[in-house]
Design a protein around this motif. Structure first.
Motif, PDB file in Angstrom:
ATOM      1  N   LEU A  17       0.725  -1.255  -0.296  1.00  0.00           N
ATOM      2  CA  LEU A  17      -0.277  -0.124  -0.135  1.00  0.00           C
ATOM      3  C   LEU A  17       0.296   1.119   0.000  1.00  0.00           C
ATOM      4  O   LEU A  17       0.461   1.819   1.272  1.00  0.00           O
ATOM      5  CB  LEU A  17      -1.310   0.108   1.178  1.00  0.00           C
ATOM      6  N   TRP A  18       1.583   1.609  -1.023  1.00  0.00           N
ATOM      7  CA  TRP A  18       2.458   2.652  -1.085  1.00  0.00           C
ATOM      8  C   TRP A  18       2.684   3.547  -2.420  1.00  0.00           C
ATOM      9  O   TRP A  18       3.330   2.468  -3.684  1.00  0.00           O
ATOM     10  CB  TRP A  18       3.999   1.863  -0.802  1.00  0.00           C
ATOM     11  N   PRO A  19       1.416   3.663  -2.627  1.00  0.00           N
ATOM     12  CA  PRO A  19       1.423   4.985  -4.471  1.00  0.00           C
ATOM     13  C   PRO A  19       2.435   5.176  -4.799  1.00  0.00           C
ATOM     14  O   PRO A  19       2.713   5.612  -5.709  1.00  0.00           O
ATOM     15  CB  PRO A  19      -0.154   5.401  -3.366  1.00  0.00           C
ATOM     16  N   GLY A  20       3.571   5.848  -3.606  1.00  0.00           N
ATOM     17  CA  GLY A  20       4.791   6.201  -4.448  1.00  0.00           C
ATOM     18  C   GLY A  20       5.419   5.258  -5.012  1.00  0.00           C
ATOM     19  O   GLY A  20       6.751   5.668  -5.332  1.00  0.00           O
ATOM     20  N   ASP A  21       5.272   3.606  -5.115  1.00  0.00           N
ATOM     21  CA  ASP A  21       6.045   2.710  -5.898  1.00  0.00           C
ATOM     22  C   ASP A  21       6.509   3.383  -7.105  1.00  0.00           C
ATOM     23  O   ASP A  21       6.229   4.093  -7.713  1.00  0.00           O
ATOM     24  CB  ASP A  21       5.582   1.517  -6.007  1.00  0.00           C
ATOM     25  N   ILE A  22       8.219   2.690  -7.026  1.00  0.00           N
ATOM     26  CA  ILE A  22       8.901   3.501  -8.296  1.00  0.00           C
ATOM     27  C   ILE A  22       8.968   2.200  -9.239  1.00  0.00           C
ATOM     28  O   ILE A  22       9.260   2.221 -10.425  1.00  0.00           O
ATOM     29  CB  ILE A  22       9.765   4.519  -8.304  1.00  0.00           C
ATOM     30  N   LEU A  23       8.914   1.191  -8.636  1.00  0.00           N
ATOM     31  CA  LEU A  23       9.826  -0.125  -9.425  1.00  0.00           C
ATOM     32  C   LEU A  23       9.187   0.129 -11.209  1.00  0.00           C
ATOM     33  O   LEU A  23       9.125  -0.469 -11.247  1.00  0.00           O
ATOM     34  CB  LEU A  23       9.749  -1.634  -7.729  1.00  0.00           C
ATOM     35  N   TYR A  24       7.336  -0.503 -10.120  1.00  0.00           N
ATOM     36  CA  TYR A  24       6.412  -0.445 -11.517  1.00  0.00           C
ATOM     37  C   TYR A  24       7.079   0.301 -13.097  1.00  0.00           C
ATOM     38  O   TYR A  24       7.347  -0.303 -14.155  1.00  0.00           O
ATOM     39  CB  TYR A  24       5.000  -0.055 -11.404  1.00  0.00           C
ATOM     40  N   THR A  25       6.981   1.317 -12.618  1.00  0.00           N
ATOM     41  CA  THR A  25       7.642   2.756 -13.358  1.00  0.00           C
ATOM     42  C   THR A  25       8.966   1.937 -14.166  1.00  0.00           C
ATOM     43  O   THR A  25       9.343   2.101 -15.437  1.00  0.00           O
ATOM     44  CB  THR A  25       7.999   3.697 -12.839  1.00  0.00           C
ATOM     45  N   TYR A  26       9.720   1.593 -13.404  1.00  0.00           N
ATOM     46  CA  TYR A  26      11.145   1.289 -13.361  1.00  0.00           C
ATOM     47  C   TYR A  26      11.232   0.096 -14.560  1.00  0.00           C
ATOM     48  O   TYR A  26      12.224   0.166 -15.431  1.00  0.00           O
ATOM     49  CB  TYR A  26      12.067   1.510 -12.969  1.00  0.00           C
ATOM     50  N   GLY A  27      10.140  -0.640 -14.771  1.00  0.00           N
ATOM     51  CA  GLY A  27      10.480  -2.318 -15.022  1.00  0.00           C
ATOM     52  C   GLY A  27       9.702  -2.037 -16.192  1.00  0.00           C
ATOM     53  O   GLY A  27      10.517  -2.471 -17.587  1.00  0.00           O
ATOM     54  N   VAL A  28       8.731  -1.264 -16.070  1.00  0.00           N
ATOM     55  CA  VAL A  28       8.199  -1.063 -17.890  1.00  0.00           C
ATOM     56  C   VAL A  28       9.308  -0.373 -18.519  1.00  0.00           C
ATOM     57  O   VAL A  28       9.147  -0.403 -19.940  1.00  0.00           O
ATOM     58  CB  VAL A  28       6.224  -0.347 -17.755  1.00  0.00           C
ATOM     59  N   CYS A  29       9.305   0.808 -17.997  1.00  0.00           N
ATOM     60  CA  CYS A  29      10.673   1.965 -19.127  1.00  0.00           C
ATOM     61  C   CYS A  29      11.628   0.606 -19.372  1.00  0.00           C
ATOM     62  O   CYS A  29      12.343   1.070 -20.207  1.00  0.00           O
ATOM     63  CB  CYS A  29      10.440   2.606 -18.275  1.00  0.00           C
ATOM     64  N   GLY A  30      11.642  -0.476 -18.779  1.00  0.00           N
ATOM     65  CA  GLY A  30      13.674  -0.738 -19.146  1.00  0.00           C
ATOM     66  C   GLY A  30      13.024  -1.531 -20.010  1.00  0.00           C
ATOM     67  O   GLY A  30      13.548  -2.390 -20.792  1.00  0.00           O
ATOM     68  N   LEU A  31      12.058  -1.676 -20.339  1.00  0.00           N
ATOM     69  CA  LEU A  31      11.550  -3.140 -21.374  1.00  0.00           C
ATOM     70  C   LEU A  31      12.233  -2.492 -23.248  1.00  0.00           C
ATOM     71  O   LEU A  31      11.986  -3.188 -23.521  1.00  0.00           O
ATOM     72  CB  LEU A  31       9.777  -3.396 -21.342  1.00  0.00           C
ATOM     73  N   PHE A  32      11.906  -1.166 -23.086  1.00  0.00           N
ATOM     74  CA  PHE A  32      12.445  -0.310 -24.229  1.00  0.00           C
ATOM     75  C   PHE A  32      13.503  -0.005 -24.301  1.00  0.00           C
ATOM     76  O   PHE A  32      14.106   0.440 -25.229  1.00  0.00           O
ATOM     77  CB  PHE A  32      11.282   0.476 -24.133  1.00  0.00           C
ATOM     78  N   LEU A  33      14.438  -0.318 -23.294  1.00  0.00           N
ATOM     79  CA  LEU A  33      15.844  -0.177 -23.322  1.00  0.00           C
ATOM     80  C   LEU A  33      16.610  -0.332 -24.214  1.00  0.00           C
ATOM     81  O   LEU A  33      17.573  -0.851 -24.727  1.00  0.00           O
ATOM     82  CB  LEU A  33      16.157   0.146 -21.819  1.00  0.00           C
ATOM     83  N   PHE A  34      16.258  -2.187 -23.847  1.00  0.00           N
ATOM     84  CA  PHE A  34      17.551  -3.448 -25.204  1.00  0.00           C
ATOM     85  C   PHE A  34      17.462  -2.322 -26.011  1.00  0.00           C
ATOM     86  O   PHE A  34      18.844  -2.824 -26.527  1.00  0.00           O
ATOM     87  CB  PHE A  34      16.486  -4.890 -25.062  1.00  0.00           C
TER      88      PHE A  34
END
Length: 450
Positions: A136-153
């Protein structure tokens, strides 16, 4: 018998078919861990007001007496640290992705580096949802990093200059979005003033003017402190797990959908690509001349802290009287938010690297490196500790501490994590959550004990 042992490769093929595995402790870049540890601890400085206080309390911090402990603490954190820790964390995430993608594309059980890369990010997204919807932490950044990282390859082999151009493009996108929002506010303000004038003359308003008036009144309402609303929010956050979950469900959903695509994705990409460029230049791995770090320190703090100072006081003026501030048409310091936080973040990193080179406080550098090596565990640990301390299903301190008192909690968590990380790494290779993440990534239980 597993797939690897069933087909034994020849000596010439042994390297190609070696089992994939995480980076060994001896191969880690200590300066990267030091900066990551600093950023990880610093992130709690920015998150703690949202762990312990309602977001509706923000206007009272901007308008508090200037000599009060709350205002002074709020000003210091805003000017020196706001956005910079997440910026460093995002830069290092980009650097970390390059490190992971630099591994030889060896095959193990039929899988190569790209398979592990995307599996790693898939599980990061899952952990992000766990942090948001279960912890229950709405300030999470892991989700954002995971999705954004998909496009870095696809960008892994580009030159640093190209990364820098992409980062500037992402900042430009955010800048254009900001300009449009500012224009909308300006138009609503002008429409509101015109509507007031017509109402005084008892003339009818057009639908366009009615909409503009409503839009500006909503802006003014958002800048005014509403004690009743804060108390209602405090009551909800001091409730049961189910109550807190229901309170945060709409916000979590918004953050991981609409807000993500509107802003978070561009913010994260900008800093990730900047971090990739800096890593390839050798900035984070301590390979540049001392003079370069000194110049970066002076320029970073000179630009970042100056912009931060003026942006903060612009914010004070805005929350005091938004109409007067907009009508004055002052210089839009807030528009340079992303430049400010990036330059200040580079100032922080340069200062750390210079201290590391000086060998003045090796014990502190080691302590930060320990925290950085266990950054994933320590990040989730902050969510666990703070939600249990502040939310109603734990100790229920939500809304009970003043702004400056929150930083006593920060200090206590820092001390715990510094000690815990040092002790844990004396006996184990990874932090507990790092071990789970790596085991899921390689789909094989990783060795834990040293």
């Amino acid at each position: 018998m597993d797939a690897i042992s069933a087909t034994v490769p020849s000596d010439s093929e042994a390297t190609r078919y070696a089992a994939a595995q995480p980076v060994a402790k001896a191969d880690r870049i200590q300066t990267v861990d030091v900066i990551r540890g600093f950023a990880l601890l610093g992130i709690l400085m920015m998150n703690i007001p949202y762990f312990g206080l309602s977001h509706t309390a923000t206007p009272r911090f901007f308008t508090a007496p200037v000599d009060s402990p709350d205002f002074r603490t709020f000003m210091t954190v805003s000017v020196v640290f706001e956005g910079t820790m997440r910026a460093l964390f995002s830069m290092l995430f980009g650097a970390g992705m390059l490190l992971f993608m630099a591994k030889k594309d060896t095959l193990a059980d039929g899988y190569g580096m790209p398979d592990y890369y995307y599996r790693r990010l898939f599980w990061l997204i899952v952990f992000g949802m766990f942090n948001a919807y279960l912890l229950l932490w709405p300030g999470d950044i892991l989700y954002t990093y995971g999705v954004c990282g998909l496009f870095l390859f696809p960008f892994r082999k580009m030159k640093p200059r190209t990364y820098l151009l992409i980062a500037f493009f992402c900042v430009a996108v955010l800048g254009v979005k900001g300009i449009f929002r500012a224009m909308e506010s300006k138009e609503n303000r002008e429409g509101y003033l015109k509507a007031i004038q017509l109402e005084k003359q008892k003339k009818p308003l057009t639908d366009e003017l009615k909409k503009a008036k409503e839009g500006w009144l909503a802006v003014e309402k958002s800048t005014k402190y509403d004690k009743k609303k804060e108390e209602e929010n405090n009551k909800s956050m001091r409730g049961s797990y189910a109550t807190v979950f229901s309170t945060y469900l709409p916000l979590n959903t918004k953050f991981e959908s609409v807000k993500f695509y509107q802003n978070f994705v561009w913010d994260a990409w900008a800093l990730m690509f900047l971090g990739m460029a800096l890593f390839k230049w050798g900035f984070f791995s301590n390979k540049l001349p001392t003079q370069t770090y000194v110049i970066t320190l002076l320029a970073g703090y000179g630009i970042g802290l100056t912009l931060g100072w003026f942006a903060f006081w612009n914010g004070v003026a805005w929350f005091t009287n938004p109409g007067k501030t907009l009508d004055a048409d002052t210089f839009p310091f807030q528009a340079f938010y992303h430049i400010r936080r990036a330059t200040s973040a580079l100032g922080h990193a340069s200062l750390l690297l210079l201290i590391y080179r000086s060998n003045l406080v090796p014990w502190l550098m080691k302590a930060l490196a320990n925290v950085g090596q266990m950054a994933f565990t320590n990040y989730l640990m902050q969510s666990i500790i703070c939600t249990l301390f502040f939310y109603g299903y734990g100790f229920g301190y939500f809304g009970k501490l003043s702004y400056y008192e929150l930083y006593f909690v920060v200090a206590a968590v820092w001390l715990f994590q510094l000690i815990f990380s040092a002790i844990w790494l004396r006996f184990f290779r990874f932090g507990p959550f790092e071990w789970v993440w790596r085991s899921l990534t390689y789909w094989k239980r990783q060795p834990m004990a040293l």
